[in-house]
Scaffold this motif. Structure first.
Motif, PDB file in Angstrom:
ATOM      1  N   UNK A  91       0.826  -1.211   0.000  1.00  0.00           N
ATOM      2  CA  UNK A  91       0.000   0.000   0.000  1.00  0.00           C
ATOM      3  C   UNK A  91       0.858   1.258   0.000  1.00  0.00           C
ATOM      4  N   UNK A  92       1.965   1.242   0.739  1.00  0.00           N
ATOM      5  CA  UNK A  92       2.864   2.401   0.786  1.00  0.00           C
ATOM      6  C   UNK A  92       3.501   2.614  -0.583  1.00  0.00           C
ATOM      7  N   UNK A  93       4.064   1.539  -1.168  1.00  0.00           N
ATOM      8  CA  UNK A  93       4.702   1.651  -2.474  1.00  0.00           C
ATOM      9  C   UNK A  93       3.695   2.036  -3.558  1.00  0.00           C
ATOM     10  N   UNK A  94       2.471   1.486  -3.500  1.00  0.00           N
ATOM     11  CA  UNK A  94       1.442   1.846  -4.477  1.00  0.00           C
ATOM     12  C   UNK A  94       1.082   3.320  -4.377  1.00  0.00           C
ATOM     13  N   UNK A  95       0.976   3.842  -3.168  1.00  0.00           N
ATOM     14  CA  UNK A  95       0.651   5.257  -2.985  1.00  0.00           C
ATOM     15  C   UNK A  95       1.774   6.153  -3.498  1.00  0.00           C
ATOM     16  N   UNK A  96       3.026   5.747  -3.269  1.00  0.00           N
ATOM     17  CA  UNK A  96       4.156   6.517  -3.809  1.00  0.00           C
ATOM     18  C   UNK A  96       4.106   6.557  -5.326  1.00  0.00           C
ATOM     19  N   UNK A  97       3.820   5.433  -5.940  1.00  0.00           N
ATOM     20  CA  UNK A  97       3.743   5.362  -7.399  1.00  0.00           C
ATOM     21  C   UNK A  97       2.573   6.207  -7.911  1.00  0.00           C
ATOM     22  N   UNK A  98       1.434   6.136  -7.226  1.00  0.00           N
ATOM     23  CA  UNK A  98       0.276   6.941  -7.623  1.00  0.00           C
ATOM     24  C   UNK A  98       0.601   8.421  -7.536  1.00  0.00           C
TER      25      UNK A  98
END
Length: 93
Positions: free
Chosen positions: A55-62
């Motif tokens: 979730x953290x990595x996905x939010x950074x990418x978003x």
């Protein structure tokens, strides 16, 4: 098959050392996509635990506008905040 882990960043948060990788998907020659979004935490007694940081990595990418086929690699990280406070992760590519 065992997942490989290469440390790319480390940061201390609430007295625990967090150690993470680049946070990007890997594509096999057959086209399969695998992710290793686990982050290791090490407490003061040396006990290692794994946490799912998807979730953290996905939010950074978003937030970076990577899109569904893009990715962001993470080379440095810091936690800003103290016990009892709301804090934030800061990542640098």
């Amino acid at each position: 098959a065992a997942a490989h882990f290469k440390c790319e960043w480390a940061a201390v948060r609430h007295g625990q050392l967090y150690v993470g990788g680049i946070g990007r998907p890997f594509h096999s020659p057959s086209g399969a996509t695998t992710r290793n979004d686990l982050v290791a935490t090490i407490d003061t007694a040396g006990v290692v635990s794994l946490r799912n940081f998807s979730a953290v990595y996905d939010e950074l990418c978003r937030a970076a506008g990577c899109g569904r086929v893009g990715y962001a690699t993470h080379e440095a990280a810091a936690w800003v905040g103290s016990h009892g406070e709301v804090g934030s992760w800061y990542f640098a590519p």
